[in-house]
Scaffold this active site. Structure first.
Site, short mmCIF file in Angstrom:
data_model
loop_
_atom_site.label_atom_id
_atom_site.label_comp_id
_atom_site.label_asym_id
_atom_site.label_seq_id
_atom_site.Cartn_x
_atom_site.Cartn_y
_atom_site.Cartn_z
N ASP A 23 0.84 -1.21 0.00
CA ASP A 23 0.00 0.00 0.00
C ASP A 23 0.87 1.26 0.00
OD1 ASP A 23 -2.38 1.38 -0.01
OD2 ASP A 23 -2.67 1.28 2.15
N ASN A 28 -10.69 -2.61 -5.70
CA ASN A 28 -9.90 -1.67 -6.52
C ASN A 28 -10.50 -1.43 -7.91
OD1 ASN A 28 -6.71 -2.81 -5.15
ND2 ASN A 28 -7.95 -1.06 -4.53
C1 IPE Z 1 -5.19 -2.84 -0.36
O1 IPE Z 1 -4.90 -1.50 -0.53
C2 IPE Z 1 -5.19 -3.54 -1.69
C3 IPE Z 1 -3.88 -3.70 -2.31
C4 IPE Z 1 -2.74 -3.38 -1.77
C5 IPE Z 1 -3.90 -4.26 -3.63
P1 IPE Z 1 -6.04 -0.40 -0.66
O2 IPE Z 1 -5.37 0.89 -0.81
O3 IPE Z 1 -7.02 -0.79 -1.70
O4 IPE Z 1 -6.75 -0.53 0.77
P2 IPE Z 1 -7.68 0.49 1.53
O5 IPE Z 1 -8.68 1.00 0.53
O6 IPE Z 1 -6.83 1.61 2.05
O7 IPE Z 1 -8.29 -0.29 2.64
C1 IPE Z 2 -1.33 0.37 -3.44
O1 IPE Z 2 -1.17 1.73 -3.39
C2 IPE Z 2 -1.57 -0.15 -4.84
C3 IPE Z 2 -2.91 -0.68 -5.06
C4 IPE Z 2 -3.88 -0.73 -4.19
C5 IPE Z 2 -3.19 -1.19 -6.38
P1 IPE Z 2 -2.41 2.73 -3.37
O2 IPE Z 2 -2.74 3.09 -4.77
O3 IPE Z 2 -3.53 2.17 -2.59
O4 IPE Z 2 -1.78 3.97 -2.61
P2 IPE Z 2 -2.50 4.93 -1.58
O5 IPE Z 2 -3.11 4.09 -0.51
O6 IPE Z 2 -3.52 5.70 -2.34
O7 IPE Z 2 -1.40 5.79 -1.05
MG MG Z 3 -4.08 2.34 -0.65
#
Ligand code: IPE
Ligand code: IPE
Ligand code: MG
Length: 247
Positions: A18, A66
């Site tokens: 994340d 996602n």
């Molecule tokens: C979790 O991250 C999913 C992945 C790392 C693929 P998210 O960014 O989607 O999680 P939330 O929305 O903060 O819970």
């Molecule tokens: C994780 O990084 C990647 C995926 C969930 C695909 P994020 O895109 O969730 O990054 P933040 O949470 O917005 O910083």
């Molecule tokens: Mg995230």
């Protein structure tokens, strides 16, 4: 930094990667640039795990939730996934890494599904490490899918209700054949599971770091493993029982 004990490595490490978006925002870059940098971190961590002798690495790359992100971001993530698979297949074979995937794979664009199938086939003989990608993955979807399969097997007389125990249930999950994670790492500071491996993490050690995923490297991985090694995994027993001082 604390040395890690090579004899007590986690067998299976799972990572919630994340913070790509926050990393990019901090640098005034687009979210997609964050994902691009995130792929470099994937490469480094996969290589480091293989060198250390980790047997299974599960990476949460894309959740069922996602799909609701902006269309351009989803498209970019799918393109990056495909590019990663195409570029890394040879390296995986060289390093004896077998690719596997869990999730609602049928939701992925057809070209990504084909590339995924191709890479899994080409690395099918590798047995040094399993790189398990969670794609369009959701823990609840996985459990529901397992229940549906069990009901269908029941209807066809292939399973009896009294045969369903923890072990048998696990065989219906997408992770069948893969032991539960020993260590779950989440980058970028959130203390939540976000629908990842709900069944499998019953006794997994959790590690959360503030580091955003694009900045997570070999050193950060070693730090997480050292922390894991400092824990006493009691599985409901007392410390005395574990150390053989009591019946
Ligand atoms: C979790 O991250 C999913 C992945 C790392 C693929 P998210 O960014 O989607 O999680 P939330 O929305 O903060 O819970
Ligand atoms: C994780 O990084 C990647 C995926 C969930 C695909 P994020 O895109 O969730 O990054 P933040 O949470 O917005 O910083
Ligand atoms: Mg995230």
């Amino acid at each position: 930094m604390k040395e890690i004990d090579r004899e007590k490595l986690p067998h299976h490490i799972a990572i919630i990667m994340d913070g790509n978006g926050r990393w990019a925002k901090k640098k005034n870059l687009s979210r997609i640039s964050g994902h691009i940098k995130g792929v470099d971190a994937v490469r480094e961590v996969v290589t480091a795990c293989r060198e250390l002798g980790i047997k299974v690495l599960t990476l949460y790359a894309f959740s069922v939730e996602n799909w609701r992100r902006p269309k351009e971001e989803v498209t970019a993530l799918m393109a990056l996934l495909k590019e990663y698979l195409v570029k890394e297949t040879e390296e995986m074979i060289r390093n004896n890494i077998r690719l596997s995937a869990i999730g609602r794979l049928e939701d992925l664009p057809l070209d990504v599904q084909n590339t995924l199938r191709e890479t899994m086939k080409k690395t099918g003989h590798c047995d040094g490490m399993i790189l398990n990608l969670a794609l369009s993955y959701g823990g609840r979807s996985e459990i529901l899918h397992a229940v549906q399969e069990i009901l269908s097997d029941y209807q066809n007389g292939r399973v009896r209700p009294e045969e369903i125990n923890v072990q048998r249930f696990s065989q219906y999950l997408w992770t069948h054949g893969i032991p539960d994670p020993d260590l779950l790492i989440r980058t970028s500071g959130e203390f939540r599971i976000s629908n990842f491996l709900l069944w499998q993490i019953a006794y997994t050690e959790l590690y959360v770091t503030e580091t955003h995923w694009p900045d997570f490297d070999r050193k950060e991985l070693l730090k997480a493993i050292a922390d894991y090694q400092s824990r006493e995994r009691r599985f409901g027993l007392t410390s005395e029982q574990l150390n053989g001082r009591e019946e």
